[in-house]
Write a protein that holds these residues in place. Structure first.
Motif, PDB file in Angstrom:
ATOM      1  N   PHE A  77       1.000  -1.259   0.279  1.00 53.98           N
ATOM      2  CA  PHE A  77      -0.268  -0.233   0.301  1.00 53.98           C
ATOM      3  C   PHE A  77       1.202   1.206  -0.213  1.00 53.98           C
ATOM      4  O   PHE A  77       0.784   2.346  -0.756  1.00 53.98           O
ATOM      5  CB  PHE A  77      -1.078  -0.254   1.180  1.00 53.98           C
ATOM      6  CG  PHE A  77      -1.866  -1.113   1.085  1.00 53.98           C
ATOM      7  CD1 PHE A  77      -2.900  -0.493  -0.097  1.00 53.98           C
ATOM      8  CD2 PHE A  77      -2.327  -2.324   1.749  1.00 53.98           C
ATOM      9  CE1 PHE A  77      -4.569  -1.382   0.290  1.00 53.98           C
ATOM     10  CE2 PHE A  77      -3.772  -3.105   1.901  1.00 53.98           C
ATOM     11  CZ  PHE A  77      -4.052  -2.816   0.724  1.00 53.98           C
ATOM     12  N   ALA A  78       2.033   1.846   0.585  1.00 54.71           N
ATOM     13  CA  ALA A  78       2.865   2.824   1.120  1.00 54.71           C
ATOM     14  C   ALA A  78       3.115   2.939  -0.820  1.00 54.71           C
ATOM     15  O   ALA A  78       2.752   4.391  -1.065  1.00 54.71           O
ATOM     16  CB  ALA A  78       3.842   2.613   2.115  1.00 54.71           C
ATOM     17  N   PRO A  79       3.796   1.799  -1.340  1.00 52.43           N
ATOM     18  CA  PRO A  79       4.870   1.757  -2.845  1.00 52.43           C
ATOM     19  C   PRO A  79       3.054   2.976  -3.453  1.00 52.43           C
ATOM     20  O   PRO A  79       3.270   3.893  -4.616  1.00 52.43           O
ATOM     21  CB  PRO A  79       4.954   1.119  -3.508  1.00 52.43           C
ATOM     22  CG  PRO A  79       5.238   0.184  -2.277  1.00 52.43           C
ATOM     23  CD  PRO A  79       4.029   0.934  -1.203  1.00 52.43           C
ATOM     24  N   MET A  80       1.745   1.966  -3.456  1.00 50.32           N
ATOM     25  CA  MET A  80       0.433   2.252  -3.989  1.00 50.32           C
ATOM     26  C   MET A  80       0.166   3.878  -4.541  1.00 50.32           C
ATOM     27  O   MET A  80      -0.333   4.676  -4.665  1.00 50.32           O
ATOM     28  CB  MET A  80      -0.686   0.963  -4.213  1.00 50.32           C
ATOM     29  CG  MET A  80      -0.105  -0.514  -4.924  1.00 50.32           C
ATOM     30  SD  MET A  80       0.896  -0.109  -6.708  1.00 50.32           S
ATOM     31  CE  MET A  80       2.280  -0.307  -6.657  1.00 50.32           C
ATOM     32  N   ILE A  81       0.370   4.157  -2.531  1.00 53.13           N
ATOM     33  CA  ILE A  81      -0.607   5.831  -2.490  1.00 53.13           C
ATOM     34  C   ILE A  81       0.572   6.712  -2.818  1.00 53.13           C
ATOM     35  O   ILE A  81       0.037   7.840  -3.688  1.00 53.13           O
ATOM     36  CB  ILE A  81      -0.062   4.753  -0.974  1.00 53.13           C
ATOM     37  CG1 ILE A  81      -1.331   4.696  -0.206  1.00 53.13           C
ATOM     38  CG2 ILE A  81      -0.550   7.248  -0.398  1.00 53.13           C
ATOM     39  CD1 ILE A  81      -1.608   4.630   0.821  1.00 53.13           C
ATOM     40  N   ALA A  82       2.018   6.531  -2.834  1.00 50.53           N
ATOM     41  CA  ALA A  82       2.778   7.037  -3.383  1.00 50.53           C
ATOM     42  C   ALA A  82       2.582   7.551  -4.995  1.00 50.53           C
ATOM     43  O   ALA A  82       3.265   8.633  -5.319  1.00 50.53           O
ATOM     44  CB  ALA A  82       4.180   6.523  -2.722  1.00 50.53           C
ATOM     45  N   VAL A  83       2.538   6.469  -5.943  1.00 51.92           N
ATOM     46  CA  VAL A  83       2.085   6.661  -6.902  1.00 51.92           C
ATOM     47  C   VAL A  83       0.797   7.235  -7.668  1.00 51.92           C
ATOM     48  O   VAL A  83       1.007   7.968  -8.588  1.00 51.92           O
ATOM     49  CB  VAL A  83       2.133   5.095  -7.649  1.00 51.92           C
ATOM     50  CG1 VAL A  83       2.636   5.003  -9.114  1.00 51.92           C
ATOM     51  CG2 VAL A  83       3.766   4.770  -7.602  1.00 51.92           C
ATOM     52  N   SER A  84       0.086   6.442  -6.797  1.00 51.65           N
ATOM     53  CA  SER A  84      -1.245   7.636  -6.628  1.00 51.65           C
ATOM     54  C   SER A  84      -0.612   9.014  -6.752  1.00 51.65           C
ATOM     55  O   SER A  84      -1.117   9.761  -7.813  1.00 51.65           O
ATOM     56  CB  SER A  84      -2.690   7.098  -5.560  1.00 51.65           C
ATOM     57  OG  SER A  84      -2.180   5.581  -6.008  1.00 51.65           O
ATOM     58  N   ALA A  85      -0.221   9.474  -5.860  1.00 52.50           N
ATOM     59  CA  ALA A  85      -0.460  10.993  -4.944  1.00 52.50           C
ATOM     60  C   ALA A  85       0.242  11.573  -6.311  1.00 52.50           C
ATOM     61  O   ALA A  85       0.124  12.606  -7.177  1.00 52.50           O
ATOM     62  CB  ALA A  85       0.302  11.228  -3.753  1.00 52.50           C
TER      63      ALA A  85
END
Length: 184
Positions: A25-33
């Motif tokens: 989840f941490a990388p996916m949230i960063a990529v989404s941002a």
């Protein structure tokens, strides 16, 4: 008839699975941002598809998985059953057990959890035949001791006590034989 000891993973299993999911989840949230910074609609779609939907699935799956776990130490075998979509059920007779180990990873140590692994010659020592996973560390040690006792695998302390008893018996036998030799 011997009693059956039934137990399950610690409720902390939910915590450890959420901690494991942070790696996703941490990388996916960063990529989404980052995507959202350049194109808000693409960022929202990306976040919904790769963050929100998996989050909802995990929020349903983790508690169901925990409720599905059943571990037992029965009279003649160890038993484990777990799974939400694919249910795994394993039963290992004690007469096939070759080794029992308690294993902990870094997250498990911090949460005072451990795995009790039961090995058989069929699987070799590389992979356990059955694992009682994410259980309280003290319970894991107790279970490993119980299984070792049922299998006949002695700890070094137990082995030493038995060896000392055997040595005392041998000394008594020797002294009796020496007395008989002197009388003859």
């Amino acid at each position: 008839m011997a009693e059956t000891k039934e137990f399950k993973s610690s409720p902390k299993v939910t915590v450890i699975y959420w901690l494991y999911s942070l790696g996703y989840f941490a990388p996916m949230i960063a990529v989404s941002a980052i995507i959202g910074y350049f194109n808000i609609y693409a960022g929202i779609l990306f976040a919904i598809g790769l963050v929100v939907i998996p989050l909802v699935i995990l929020a349903m799956w983790i508690p169901r998985f925990y409720r599905s776990i059943i571990f037992k130490l029965e009279e003649d075998h160890a038993y484990a059953k777990y799974g939400v979509w694919w249910v795994k059920e394993k039963r290992v007779p004690y007469n096939l057990v070759s080794e029992v180990r308690v294993r902990q990873g870094p997250l498990q140590r911090s949460l005072k959890l451990a795995n009790a692994d039961i090995y058989t010659p069929a699987q070799g020592t590389l992979r356990p035949e059955l694992t009682f996973f994410q259980i309280d560390a003290n319970l894991a040690s107790e279970i490993a001791s119980n299984v070792r006792r049922k299998v006949g695998i002695l700890s070094s302390k137990e082995r030493r006590v038995i060896e000392e008893e055997i040595l005392e018996e041998l000394k008594k036998i020797r002294s009796i034989l020496e007395e008989l030799g002197e009388k003859a």
